[in-house]
Scaffold this motif. Structure first.
Motif, PDB file in Angstrom:
ATOM      1  N   THR A  88       1.030  -1.263   0.154  1.00 37.68           N
ATOM      2  CA  THR A  88      -0.331  -0.506  -0.237  1.00 37.68           C
ATOM      3  C   THR A  88       0.797   1.321  -0.303  1.00 37.68           C
ATOM      4  OG1 THR A  88      -0.701  -0.393   1.947  1.00 37.68           O
ATOM      5  CG2 THR A  88      -2.066  -0.944   1.266  1.00 37.68           C
ATOM      6  N   HIS A  89       2.062   1.313   0.309  1.00 40.53           N
ATOM      7  CA  HIS A  89       3.194   2.106   0.451  1.00 40.53           C
ATOM      8  C   HIS A  89       4.436   1.932  -0.825  1.00 40.53           C
ATOM      9  CE1 HIS A  89       0.600   2.990   3.988  1.00 40.53           C
ATOM     10  NE2 HIS A  89       0.810   3.491   3.691  1.00 40.53           N
ATOM     11  N   PRO A  90       4.305   1.767  -2.211  1.00 40.05           N
ATOM     12  CA  PRO A  90       5.318   1.400  -3.243  1.00 40.05           C
ATOM     13  C   PRO A  90       6.478   2.196  -2.716  1.00 40.05           C
ATOM     14  CG  PRO A  90       3.122   1.687  -4.191  1.00 40.05           C
ATOM     15  CD  PRO A  90       3.049   1.959  -2.947  1.00 40.05           C
ATOM     16  N   ALA A  91       6.231   3.848  -2.502  1.00 38.70           N
ATOM     17  CA  ALA A  91       7.571   4.171  -2.424  1.00 38.70           C
ATOM     18  C   ALA A  91       8.603   4.014  -0.878  1.00 38.70           C
ATOM     19  CB  ALA A  91       7.462   6.161  -2.233  1.00 38.70           C
ATOM     20  N   LEU A  92       8.294   3.234   0.521  1.00 40.83           N
ATOM     21  CA  LEU A  92       8.444   3.284   1.064  1.00 40.83           C
ATOM     22  C   LEU A  92       9.871   2.371   0.355  1.00 40.83           C
ATOM     23  CD1 LEU A  92       5.847   3.334   3.641  1.00 40.83           C
ATOM     24  CD2 LEU A  92       7.768   5.683   2.634  1.00 40.83           C
ATOM     25  N   ASP A  93      11.030   2.524   1.323  1.00 36.60           N
ATOM     26  CA  ASP A  93      12.189   1.168   1.832  1.00 36.60           C
ATOM     27  C   ASP A  93      11.537  -0.030   2.094  1.00 36.60           C
ATOM     28  OD1 ASP A  93      14.540  -0.620   1.612  1.00 36.60           O
ATOM     29  OD2 ASP A  93      15.199   0.708   2.893  1.00 36.60           O
ATOM     30  N   PRO A  94      11.246  -1.332   1.284  1.00 41.14           N
ATOM     31  CA  PRO A  94      11.086  -2.616   2.265  1.00 41.14           C
ATOM     32  C   PRO A  94      11.775  -3.133   2.671  1.00 41.14           C
ATOM     33  CG  PRO A  94      10.777  -2.418  -0.207  1.00 41.14           C
ATOM     34  CD  PRO A  94      11.554  -1.500  -0.063  1.00 41.14           C
ATOM     35  N   GLU A  95      12.902  -3.343   3.547  1.00 42.00           N
ATOM     36  CA  GLU A  95      14.414  -3.150   3.734  1.00 42.00           C
ATOM     37  C   GLU A  95      14.020  -2.851   5.419  1.00 42.00           C
ATOM     38  OE1 GLU A  95      17.863  -3.934   3.153  1.00 42.00           O
ATOM     39  OE2 GLU A  95      17.562  -4.343   0.865  1.00 42.00           O
ATOM     40  N   PHE A  96      13.386  -1.425   4.837  1.00 44.32           N
ATOM     41  CA  PHE A  96      13.139  -0.661   6.227  1.00 44.32           C
ATOM     42  C   PHE A  96      11.825  -1.349   6.942  1.00 44.32           C
ATOM     43  CE2 PHE A  96      10.667   3.001   8.526  1.00 44.32           C
ATOM     44  CZ  PHE A  96      11.827   3.205   9.099  1.00 44.32           C
ATOM     45  N   LEU A  97      11.217  -1.389   5.734  1.00 45.01           N
ATOM     46  CA  LEU A  97       9.912  -1.809   6.982  1.00 45.01           C
ATOM     47  C   LEU A  97       9.642  -3.241   7.212  1.00 45.01           C
ATOM     48  CD1 LEU A  97       7.060  -0.162   3.460  1.00 45.01           C
ATOM     49  CD2 LEU A  97       7.708   0.173   5.987  1.00 45.01           C
ATOM     50  N   ARG A  98      10.242  -4.423   6.447  1.00 37.73           N
ATOM     51  CA  ARG A  98      10.790  -5.352   7.541  1.00 37.73           C
ATOM     52  C   ARG A  98      11.586  -6.147   8.308  1.00 37.73           C
ATOM     53  NH1 ARG A  98       8.035  -8.718   4.345  1.00 37.73           N
ATOM     54  NH2 ARG A  98       8.053  -7.883   1.657  1.00 37.73           N
ATOM     55  N   ALA A  99      12.716  -4.666   8.750  1.00 39.27           N
ATOM     56  CA  ALA A  99      13.263  -4.586  10.293  1.00 39.27           C
ATOM     57  C   ALA A  99      12.606  -3.855  10.863  1.00 39.27           C
ATOM     58  CB  ALA A  99      14.213  -3.716  10.084  1.00 39.27           C
ATOM     59  N   MET A 100      10.870  -3.021  10.554  1.00 40.80           N
ATOM     60  CA  MET A 100      10.306  -2.589  11.870  1.00 40.80           C
ATOM     61  C   MET A 100       9.501  -3.499  12.479  1.00 40.80           C
ATOM     62  SD  MET A 100       8.835   0.546  10.034  1.00 40.80           S
ATOM     63  CE  MET A 100       7.884   1.472  12.040  1.00 40.80           C
ATOM     64  N   LYS A 101       8.717  -3.510  14.123  1.00 41.88           N
ATOM     65  CA  LYS A 101       8.453  -4.154  14.537  1.00 41.88           C
ATOM     66  C   LYS A 101       7.392  -4.545  13.931  1.00 41.88           C
ATOM     67  CE  LYS A 101      10.907  -4.328  18.550  1.00 41.88           C
ATOM     68  NZ  LYS A 101      10.929  -4.276  20.082  1.00 41.88           N
ATOM     69  N   ARG A 102       5.800  -5.168  14.225  1.00 37.37           N
ATOM     70  CA  ARG A 102       4.887  -5.409  14.137  1.00 37.37           C
ATOM     71  C   ARG A 102       3.877  -4.401  14.969  1.00 37.37           C
ATOM     72  NH1 ARG A 102       0.817  -9.856  16.416  1.00 37.37           N
ATOM     73  NH2 ARG A 102       1.626  -8.113  18.448  1.00 37.37           N
ATOM     74  N   ASP A 103       4.095  -3.669  16.565  1.00 39.52           N
ATOM     75  CA  ASP A 103       2.935  -3.229  16.452  1.00 39.52           C
ATOM     76  C   ASP A 103       3.696  -1.290  16.245  1.00 39.52           C
ATOM     77  OD1 ASP A 103       1.952  -4.726  17.935  1.00 39.52           O
ATOM     78  OD2 ASP A 103       2.906  -4.636  19.782  1.00 39.52           O
ATOM     79  N   ASP A 104       5.330  -1.066  15.505  1.00 40.67           N
ATOM     80  CA  ASP A 104       5.114   0.140  15.297  1.00 40.67           C
ATOM     81  C   ASP A 104       4.587   0.106  13.448  1.00 40.67           C
ATOM     82  OD1 ASP A 104       6.938   0.429  17.601  1.00 40.67           O
ATOM     83  OD2 ASP A 104       8.328  -0.364  17.206  1.00 40.67           O
ATOM     84  N   LEU A 105       4.205  -0.603  12.965  1.00 41.01           N
ATOM     85  CA  LEU A 105       4.210  -1.028  11.342  1.00 41.01           C
ATOM     86  C   LEU A 105       2.554  -0.885  11.305  1.00 41.01           C
ATOM     87  CD1 LEU A 105       5.789  -3.992   9.866  1.00 41.01           C
ATOM     88  CD2 LEU A 105       6.237  -1.674   8.798  1.00 41.01           C
ATOM     89  N   ARG A 106       2.040  -0.952  12.395  1.00 40.87           N
ATOM     90  CA  ARG A 106       0.737  -0.991  12.576  1.00 40.87           C
ATOM     91  C   ARG A 106       0.339   0.307  13.429  1.00 40.87           C
ATOM     92  NH1 ARG A 106      -1.581  -4.912  16.691  1.00 40.87           N
ATOM     93  NH2 ARG A 106      -0.636  -3.717  18.479  1.00 40.87           N
ATOM     94  N   GLU A 107       0.788   0.882  14.200  1.00 43.66           N
ATOM     95  CA  GLU A 107       0.477   2.411  14.908  1.00 43.66           C
ATOM     96  C   GLU A 107       0.893   3.573  13.711  1.00 43.66           C
ATOM     97  OE1 GLU A 107       2.594   5.117  17.837  1.00 43.66           O
ATOM     98  OE2 GLU A 107       2.183   3.172  18.600  1.00 43.66           O
ATOM     99  N   GLN A 108       1.303   3.206  12.869  1.00 37.90           N
ATOM    100  CA  GLN A 108       2.380   3.785  12.046  1.00 37.90           C
ATOM    101  C   GLN A 108       1.548   4.472  10.184  1.00 37.90           C
ATOM    102  OE1 GLN A 108       6.734   4.681  10.828  1.00 37.90           O
ATOM    103  NE2 GLN A 108       6.040   6.350   9.816  1.00 37.90           N
ATOM    104  N   TYR A 109       0.828   3.361  10.261  1.00 37.47           N
ATOM    105  CA  TYR A 109       0.708   2.889   8.603  1.00 37.47           C
ATOM    106  C   TYR A 109      -0.989   1.957   8.612  1.00 37.47           C
ATOM    107  CZ  TYR A 109       5.688   3.299   7.816  1.00 37.47           C
ATOM    108  OH  TYR A 109       6.645   3.677   7.123  1.00 37.47           O
ATOM    109  N   GLY A 110      -0.867   1.782   9.667  1.00 41.88           N
ATOM    110  CA  GLY A 110      -2.965   1.059   9.746  1.00 41.88           C
ATOM    111  C   GLY A 110      -3.855   2.185   9.808  1.00 41.88           C
ATOM    112  N   SER A 111      -4.903   1.907   9.967  1.00 46.33           N
ATOM    113  CA  SER A 111      -6.021   3.197  10.127  1.00 46.33           C
ATOM    114  C   SER A 111      -6.955   3.306  11.520  1.00 46.33           C
ATOM    115  CB  SER A 111      -7.009   3.095   9.358  1.00 46.33           C
ATOM    116  OG  SER A 111      -7.251   1.045   9.471  1.00 46.33           O
TER     117      SER A 111
END
Length: 111
Positions: A88-111
């Motif tokens: 859903t955010h193709p401009a972001l760096d996949p490696e950076f996203l894969r290194a993030m914690k689940r809760d951080d991904l959910r908090e920053q990008y989830g609705s």
């Protein structure tokens, strides 16, 4: 999107032009992405299909709605959340996203 937060003439502000378009309009289904480049890419793809390829607007909108990737459940794996954010955010760096914690991904990008 991003109006009031960025230069209104810059690349970080995206306007789907829903207010000025006469007749049947092409409205990209789903939520507006937090990523201006990703939102612009979705809207450009839709406009190209409807205006250049001359596909019926209803057909384009239906295809876009079917292609939408649903947000994972809150307790889904980190991998599922990373995959969803990358989709859903193709401009972001996949490696950076894969290194993030689940809760951080959910908090920053989830609705």
């Amino acid at each position: 999107m991003n109006a009031g937060q960025a230069d209104p003439r810059g690349p970080d502000v995206v306007s789907p032009e829903v207010h000025a378009a006469p007749g049947p309009t092409l409205l990209v289904p789903g939520p507006v992405l937090d990523d201006p480049a990703g939102q612009q890419a979705r809207e450009s793809a839709a406009a190209e299909q409807a205006l250049i390829e001359q596909r019926p607007i209803g057909e384009v909108v239906q295809a876009l709605a079917e292609d939408r990737v649903e947000q994972p459940a809150g307790n889904a794996s980190q991998e599922a959340w990373a995959d969803w954010v990358i989709a859903t955010h193709p401009a972001l760096d996949p490696e950076f996203l894969r290194a993030m914690k689940r809760d951080d991904l959910r908090e920053q990008y989830g609705s």
